[in-house]
Motif scaffolding. Structure first.
Motif, PDB file in Angstrom:
ATOM      1  N   ILE A  77      -3.114  -7.880   4.672  1.00 13.29           N
ATOM      2  CA  ILE A  77      -3.909  -9.053   4.293  1.00 13.29           C
ATOM      3  C   ILE A  77      -5.137  -9.107   5.193  1.00 13.29           C
ATOM      4  O   ILE A  77      -5.036  -8.939   6.413  1.00 13.29           O
ATOM      5  CB  ILE A  77      -3.071 -10.342   4.379  1.00 13.29           C
TER       6      ILE A  77
ATOM      7  N   LEU B 294      -7.355 -12.086   1.547  1.00  6.53           N
ATOM      8  CA  LEU B 294      -7.200 -11.162   0.429  1.00  6.53           C
ATOM      9  C   LEU B 294      -6.058 -10.185   0.719  1.00  6.53           C
ATOM     10  O   LEU B 294      -6.166  -9.354   1.622  1.00  6.53           O
ATOM     11  CB  LEU B 294      -8.504 -10.403   0.185  1.00  6.53           C
ATOM     12  N   PRO B 295      -4.961 -10.284  -0.024  1.00  6.77           N
ATOM     13  CA  PRO B 295      -3.825  -9.384   0.180  1.00  6.77           C
ATOM     14  C   PRO B 295      -3.951  -8.118  -0.672  1.00  6.77           C
ATOM     15  O   PRO B 295      -4.471  -8.153  -1.785  1.00  6.77           O
ATOM     16  CB  PRO B 295      -2.645 -10.230  -0.290  1.00  6.77           C
ATOM     17  N   PHE B 296      -3.471  -7.004  -0.135  1.00  5.79           N
ATOM     18  CA  PHE B 296      -3.454  -5.738  -0.873  1.00  5.79           C
ATOM     19  C   PHE B 296      -2.134  -5.032  -0.590  1.00  5.79           C
ATOM     20  O   PHE B 296      -1.436  -5.361   0.379  1.00  5.79           O
ATOM     21  CB  PHE B 296      -4.606  -4.819  -0.433  1.00  5.79           C
TER      22      PHE B 296
END
Lengths: 143, 168
Positions: B65, B82-84
């Motif tokens: 994140i 923003l999570p990935f």
């Protein structure tokens, strides 16, 4: 483009995302719901702006398309009300490689009342075999 | 459909490989990296991009994140998270850069004189590096991005003004 001074936050944030297995039953049969946002956790009105998740591995049988639908619902357990359907698909050429994030950003964030519980369930096109998506998180706006 | 006559550009270190590192323990944050110490005028953050530099174990999901801070210089206030994730089927293949490019549905307004910084945490024990951290913004200032300035991993670059963005 519209602009906002609302923050964009993730739920969960610095913690593992949600894992949700498909039903393992008939094709397109829904799983049970798994809680994403517990009730009374986000205490102001919020707006679901996006959804991200990781596919299962193996991604799919070679040369086969797996189609999925992810549903986000509001409300208490056993009383869920659908608010968002997110379709996705994955197809394998060979069973090698990486599965990066799937990111769906909504053109207009979906308003959700303060303190509302969110949950997720899935269905997909493959019968009998259960697969699990992981790392599922929502992106949301709030003041 | 709405459109814009604002200029799209990358703030801060236009040509640098901006790299951030996660903290040592799982889900602990690394240090903040300043992307722009003082934006000259109001801008709108509309996108974010980065490049993975880590190969997860087979059948394992790594999650990360990014926190983006927008605050007066020297202060920190997380305004965007923003999570990935990345999962490996086998340990060969390519990184799908497009999946690491996220556009926000509404541009986040950054007041003039703000400092923009970014940090990252992830699910792995160890300091992992994340490369090519970039913001895509709208601004009213004259663009100074030359055609040779690569946006991220040769995937997209900015060109000219009038809000046009070329896809390579």
């Amino acid at each position: 483009m519209a602009t906002t001074t609302n923050r964009y936050l993730s739920y969960p944030a610095a913690a593992a995302g949600i894992s949700r297995a498909s039903s393992g039953g008939a094709a397109w049969s829904y799983s049970a719901y798994t809680e994403v946002v517990p009730a009374s956790t986000i205490t102001a009105t919020y707006y679901v702006a996006g959804l991200t998740w990781a596919w299962h591995t193996p991604l799919a049988a070679v040369d086969t398309t797996y189609e999925w639908i992810i549903e986000i619902a509001t409300g208490a357990a056993a009383s869920e009300v659908l608010i968002l359907q997110v379709p996705g698909s994955v197809r394998n050429d060979t069973a090698v490689g990486f599965a990066p994030s799937n990111y769906v950003i909504f053109p207009e964030p979906k308003e959700v009342a303060a303190n509302t519980r969110l949950s997720v369930r899935v269905a997909y096109s493959l019968a009998t075999t259960s697969n699990t998506i992981s790392g599922l998180k929502i992106l949301y706006q709030t003041a | 459909m709405a459109n814009t006559d604002l200029v799209l550009r990358i703030p801060g270190q236009l040509n640098a490989n901006v790299r951030v590192q996660s903290g040592l323990t799982a889900w602990s944050y690394g240090d903040w990296m300043v992307l722009d110490s003082s934006v000259p005028n109001t801008i709108n953050i509309i996108g974010f991009s980065f490049s993975w530099a880590y190969i997860p174990a087979v059948d394992t999901t790594i999650q990360c994140i990014f926190d983006i801070s927008v605050a007066p210089r020297g202060q920190r206030a997380v305004k965007i998270q923003l999570p990935f994730s990345l999962r490996s089927d086998t340990a060969v293949g390519i990184y799908n850069v497009k999946s690491n490019l996220v556009y926000l549905p509404e541009g986040f307004v950054v007041p003039a004189d703000s400092e923009i910084a970014v940090r990252v945490a992830d699910s792995i024990v160890g300091n992992l590096g994340y490369n090519c951290v970039s913001l895509l913004v709208q601004t009213t200032t004259a663009v100074n991005v030359s055609p040779g300035n690569v946006f991220s991993n040769n995937y997209q670059r900015l060109k000219g003004n009038n809000g046009l963005m070329g896809v390579m």
